[in-house]
Design an enzyme around this catalytic site. Structure first.
Site, PDB file in Angstrom:
ATOM      1  N   TYR A  64      33.970  42.089  27.725  1.00 32.93           N
ATOM      2  CA  TYR A  64      34.107  40.884  28.542  1.00 32.93           C
ATOM      3  C   TYR A  64      33.079  40.909  29.664  1.00 32.93           C
ATOM      4  O   TYR A  64      32.589  41.972  30.074  1.00 32.93           O
ATOM      5  CB  TYR A  64      35.520  40.756  29.130  1.00 32.93           C
ATOM      6  CG  TYR A  64      35.903  41.823  30.129  1.00 32.93           C
ATOM      7  CD1 TYR A  64      35.544  41.730  31.470  1.00 32.93           C
ATOM      8  CD2 TYR A  64      36.657  42.939  29.740  1.00 32.93           C
ATOM      9  CE1 TYR A  64      35.902  42.706  32.394  1.00 32.93           C
ATOM     10  CE2 TYR A  64      37.033  43.911  30.656  1.00 32.93           C
ATOM     11  CZ  TYR A  64      36.648  43.795  31.972  1.00 32.93           C
ATOM     12  OH  TYR A  64      36.997  44.753  32.885  1.00 32.93           O
ATOM     13  N   CYS A  65      32.745  39.707  30.150  1.00 33.87           N
ATOM     14  CA  CYS A  65      31.958  39.567  31.379  1.00 33.87           C
ATOM     15  C   CYS A  65      32.836  38.811  32.371  1.00 33.87           C
ATOM     16  O   CYS A  65      34.066  38.884  32.268  1.00 33.87           O
ATOM     17  CB  CYS A  65      30.630  38.868  31.115  1.00 33.87           C
ATOM     18  SG  CYS A  65      30.777  37.214  30.388  1.00 33.87           S
ATOM     19  N   PHE A  66      32.252  38.079  33.295  1.00 33.48           N
ATOM     20  CA  PHE A  66      33.101  37.472  34.316  1.00 33.48           C
ATOM     21  C   PHE A  66      33.949  36.329  33.754  1.00 33.48           C
ATOM     22  O   PHE A  66      35.162  36.273  33.943  1.00 33.48           O
ATOM     23  CB  PHE A  66      32.268  36.972  35.498  1.00 33.48           C
ATOM     24  CG  PHE A  66      33.111  36.385  36.603  1.00 33.48           C
ATOM     25  CD1 PHE A  66      34.010  37.184  37.297  1.00 33.48           C
ATOM     26  CD2 PHE A  66      33.044  35.039  36.920  1.00 33.48           C
ATOM     27  CE1 PHE A  66      34.821  36.653  38.298  1.00 33.48           C
ATOM     28  CE2 PHE A  66      33.843  34.505  37.917  1.00 33.48           C
ATOM     29  CZ  PHE A  66      34.728  35.307  38.603  1.00 33.48           C
TER      30      PHE A  66
END
Length: 368
Positions: free
Chosen positions: A94-96
């Site tokens: 995941y990223c933000f």
């Protein structure tokens, strides 16, 4: 929406391994216990791309990002991601917000032969699911509080009950002026994340009540979430009543002997003793105003004598010369006053073992 939230929460309940692709500065501000930081970009690279996005737009920022993460740099980061994916086939990335950074990494992994899932909505969606938990669980699960004077081993109690949540462990702070550890305290975000996850796990295990140690509004530098704190203020209380000599020996072990060992383990013998001395003196100095100048001076002199003696190898017993009056003249009266405000909620009193047996019987029932 609720179905999506439940999917996010399952990741935490199952301790699902996750790769956090955000920059190190983002990870350090707040992360999840089962996540590892393997960023797509360094802090410096992220800052350059962000500046480019503001000045020239998305297309130019994406182009710069690919220029910064290419060649050997990309290969090195790919190797870390690939190793993680192979070792954790059940994991996620995941990223933000589940946007460009995670989609780009996912595509690169796919080109390398690994089809790996990403968290839709990213860190923000996961974090919001935990914040929802902190807001909702206190309304749906009854609480029970473990009280007792300083040195009553309340934290030990919660760590030996299957349905209890250790708030001080989540905060990485013992809650008193001597409460810090050698390692830094958890951030507010990490404290909230860990607390929410531990509450979720107890609920998922089928427990019908949650047990917490009696805490104030703050534990060190972190604040208890308002719904959690309000739920604790309305909960029944079990009070541990152990004698002074037992409590003193626990505090001698916890505040002095263990801390000397931890400081010397981390910083070496000489520097460890210096830092531990600073820790003890600072803990007393924090409550100088409440102690009063004369009492503070007397206790500080006794503490300095005891520190010198244990540094010279004469043992730790001299520390009781300041610990005993500190309990009797400061901590005990303060807690007795605080407990008097909870009189109508106290439902059981006993020594440590009696309270443990009582709580095990009345709070540890599970859904069938």
């Amino acid at each position: 929406m609720r179905e999506d939230t439940n999917k996010y929460l399952e990741l935490f309940i199952n301790n699902t391994p996750m790769v956090d692709l955000r920059a190190p500065i983002e990870f350090n501000q707040g992360a999840f216990p089962s996540a590892i930081s393997l960023p797509l970009m360094t802090d410096d690279e992220r800052e350059k791309v962000g500046t480019c996005y503001k000045q020239q737009g998305q297309d130019a920022a994406i182009k710069l990002g690919h220029q910064l993460v290419c060649g050997q740099t990309k290969d090195q980061r790919m190797e870390l991601w690939l190793n993680f994916c192979r070792n954790n086939p059940e994991g996620y990335i995941y990223c933000f917000r589940g946007g460009l950074r995670s989609r780009t990494t996912q595509q690169w992994l796919k080109e390398a032969g690994i089809d790996y899932p990403l968290v839709q909505g990213g860190y923000k969606a996961l974090r919001n699911a935990l914040l929802t938990t902190l807001a909702d669980l206190p309304k749906s699960m009854p609480f029970h509080i473990v009280g007792g004077k300083t040195g009553s081993a309340k934290t030990l109690m919660v760590n030996t009950l299957g349905n209890a949540v250790d708030l001080e462990g989540a905060a990485h702070h013992r809650g008193s002026s001597f409460g810090r550890f050698v390692e830094p305290q958890n951030s507010q975000i990490n404290f909230e994340n860990v607390t929410a996850i531990e509450m979720l796990k107890r609920q998922n295990a089928g427990f019908q009540q949650l047990v917490f140690e009696d805490e104030g509004r703050n534990i060190g530098s972190v604040d208890l979430p308002v719904p959690l704190y309000q739920g604790m203020q309305a909960a029944p209380v079990t009070v541990i009543e152990d004698p002074l000599d037992v409590r003193l020996q626990r505090l001698l072990q916890e505040y002095v002997i263990d801390m000397v060992a931890d400081y010397t383990r981390v910083h070496g013998e000489e520097q460890g003793h210096v830092l531990c001395e600073e820790y003890l003196l600072l803990g007393l100095d924090k409550i100088k105003r409440r102690l009063g100048d004369q009492r503070w001076r007397t206790l500080r002199e006794e503490m300095q004598k005891a520190i010198k003696m244990h540094q010279q190898g004469s043992g730790y017993e001299a520390h009781l010369n300041w610990l005993a009056p500190l309990l009797e003249l400061y901590y005990d009266p303060m807690y007795e006053y605080q407990l008097s405000q909870k009189n109508e909620r106290i439902i059981y009193r006993g020594n440590w073992q009696e309270c443990h047996d009582y709580l095990s019987e009345v709070t540890a029932n599970k859904d069938q």
